[in-house]
Design a protein around this motif. Structure first.
Motif, PDB file in Angstrom:
ATOM      1  N   PRO A   1      -0.563  -0.970   7.210  1.00 29.26           N
ATOM      2  CA  PRO A   1      -0.120  -1.283   6.043  1.00 29.26           C
ATOM      3  C   PRO A   1      -0.082  -2.705   5.551  1.00 29.26           C
ATOM      4  O   PRO A   1      -0.569  -3.870   6.177  1.00 29.26           O
ATOM      5  N   HIS A   2      -0.680  -2.983   4.207  1.00 27.94           N
ATOM      6  CA  HIS A   2      -1.086  -4.146   3.675  1.00 27.94           C
ATOM      7  C   HIS A   2       0.037  -4.348   2.420  1.00 27.94           C
ATOM      8  O   HIS A   2       0.554  -3.717   1.735  1.00 27.94           O
ATOM      9  N   CYS A   3       0.232  -5.680   2.530  1.00 31.37           N
ATOM     10  CA  CYS A   3       1.020  -6.315   1.421  1.00 31.37           C
ATOM     11  C   CYS A   3       0.368  -7.477   0.801  1.00 31.37           C
ATOM     12  O   CYS A   3      -0.045  -8.298   1.318  1.00 31.37           O
TER      13      CYS A   3
ATOM     14  N   GLU B   1       3.387  -0.421  -6.280  1.00 28.11           N
ATOM     15  CA  GLU B   1       2.577   0.440  -5.125  1.00 28.11           C
ATOM     16  C   GLU B   1       1.338   0.904  -5.693  1.00 28.11           C
ATOM     17  O   GLU B   1       1.301   1.948  -6.218  1.00 28.11           O
TER      18      GLU B   1
ATOM     19  N   ASP C   1      -4.292   3.503   7.963  1.00 31.91           N
ATOM     20  CA  ASP C   1      -4.676   2.222   8.153  1.00 31.91           C
ATOM     21  C   ASP C   1      -3.306   1.432   8.168  1.00 31.91           C
ATOM     22  O   ASP C   1      -2.325   1.786   7.725  1.00 31.91           O
TER      23      ASP C   1
ATOM     24  N   LEU D   1      -8.048   1.899   1.402  1.00 33.54           N
ATOM     25  CA  LEU D   1      -7.136   2.229   2.621  1.00 33.54           C
ATOM     26  C   LEU D   1      -6.484   3.416   2.418  1.00 33.54           C
ATOM     27  O   LEU D   1      -6.161   4.262   1.097  1.00 33.54           O
ATOM     28  N   THR D   2      -6.233   4.008   3.670  1.00 29.71           N
ATOM     29  CA  THR D   2      -5.455   5.250   3.660  1.00 29.71           C
ATOM     30  C   THR D   2      -4.096   5.119   4.597  1.00 29.71           C
ATOM     31  O   THR D   2      -4.058   4.121   4.975  1.00 29.71           O
TER      32      THR D   2
ATOM     33  N   THR E   1      -2.830  -8.903   7.222  1.00 28.08           N
ATOM     34  CA  THR E   1      -2.435  -7.805   6.372  1.00 28.08           C
ATOM     35  C   THR E   1      -1.461  -8.082   5.407  1.00 28.08           C
ATOM     36  O   THR E   1      -1.035  -7.245   4.433  1.00 28.08           O
TER      37      THR E   1
ATOM     38  N   TRP F   1      -6.061   0.709  -2.937  1.00 22.84           N
ATOM     39  CA  TRP F   1      -6.137  -0.475  -2.391  1.00 22.84           C
ATOM     40  C   TRP F   1      -7.517  -0.559  -1.527  1.00 22.84           C
ATOM     41  O   TRP F   1      -7.595   0.304  -0.691  1.00 22.84           O
TER      42      TRP F   1
ATOM     43  N   THR G   1       0.751  -1.074   0.026  1.00 26.29           N
ATOM     44  CA  THR G   1       0.144  -0.005  -0.067  1.00 26.29           C
ATOM     45  C   THR G   1       0.847   1.473  -0.123  1.00 26.29           C
ATOM     46  O   THR G   1       2.038   1.109   0.564  1.00 26.29           O
TER      47      THR G   1
ATOM     48  N   ALA H   1       3.363   2.771   2.764  1.00 23.45           N
ATOM     49  CA  ALA H   1       3.689   1.864   3.918  1.00 23.45           C
ATOM     50  C   ALA H   1       5.280   1.810   4.156  1.00 23.45           C
ATOM     51  O   ALA H   1       5.480   1.444   5.203  1.00 23.45           O
TER      52      ALA H   1
END
Length: 228
Positions: A76-78, A59, A74, A70-71, A119, A63, A9, A12
């Motif tokens: 981090p997501h991967c 990136e 939030d 997501l901001t 996440t 997302w 994201t 992140a």
């Protein structure tokens, strides 16, 4: 052959972190839990494998998770997609999921987050046989094994290399090689992971008396010391 895509994201990870994660994901040693004393792939085979090991970082601008965009506020997501030859997928999945999650978690402020919430997702994708192209032609999983084995073909002819019974790669016989002797027969492995899997499968089928004979032993004193 391994091709890895990392989707993360926006914001992140900073540029230095993205480079660090990509380099670690593309390092063969990390597959052995990043421990320098773990038995690793034979150096000449590792050099061939490294040429086939590629990592790309994305990136995405948008997302969505749980129907919500997501901001930066939030977690981090991967998402990691690891592409491997189809026949390797099942045996490699657990190792690949573990190492990819560990490497990414090391960069999070809350390193336990990926183990509490989903996440970080890792998808191990098996590429259909005959669908991988290298050197201008289709390459099967067997072709890749032979490419990894080629640096040690002369050693095998001279009785100084054996085929790993798990993956089929030729392995040089020296004191750093992962080995096991079972009922008088010596088995050599490209890495500690293959040896562990071999022993686990033998243990599942063996009687206790058989297991007593299935003990890892160093090659020093048997074939002498011939460091890579």
């Amino acid at each position: 052959m391994m091709f890895i895509e990392l989707f993360v994201t926006a914001g992140a990870l900073d540029p230095a972190q993205r480079r660090r994660v990509a380099q670690r994901l593309g390092t063969i040693q990390e597959l052995g839990n990043g421990e320098p004393d773990q038995e690793q792939m034979a150096p000449r085979s590792a050099a061939v494998y490294a040429d086939m090991f590629q990592v790309v970082v994305h990136e995405p601008e948008v997302w969505v998770v749980g129907e919500k965009v997501l901001t930066a506020q939030d977690p981090p997501h991967c998402l990691v997609r690891v592409h491997v030859p189809g026949p390797w997928r099942k045996d490699l999945s657990e190792t690949l999921i573990s190492y990819a999650t560990r490497i990414i978690a090391d960069e999070f402020e809350d390193g336990d987050l990926p183990y509490r919430r989903p996440t970080v997702q890792v998808h191990v994708m098996g590429v259909t046989e005959g669908s991988i192209g290298m050197l201008g032609k289709a390459a099967t999983s067997d072709d890749i094994v032979e490419m990894l084995s080629k640096p040690y073909q002369e050693d095998a002819t001279a009785g100084k290399a054996l085929r790993d019974p798990m993956c089929g790669v030729l392995v040089p016989l020296d004191e750093s090689t992962a080995t096991v002797e079972l009922d008088g027969e010596l088995f050599a492995f490209c890495c500690g992971g293959c040896r562990t899997e071999f022993l686990a499968k033998r243990e599942k089928a063996a009687t206790p008396s058989d297991l007593d004979r299935a003990r890892p032993r160093p090659l020093s004193g048997v074939f002498g010391s011939r460091p890579c």
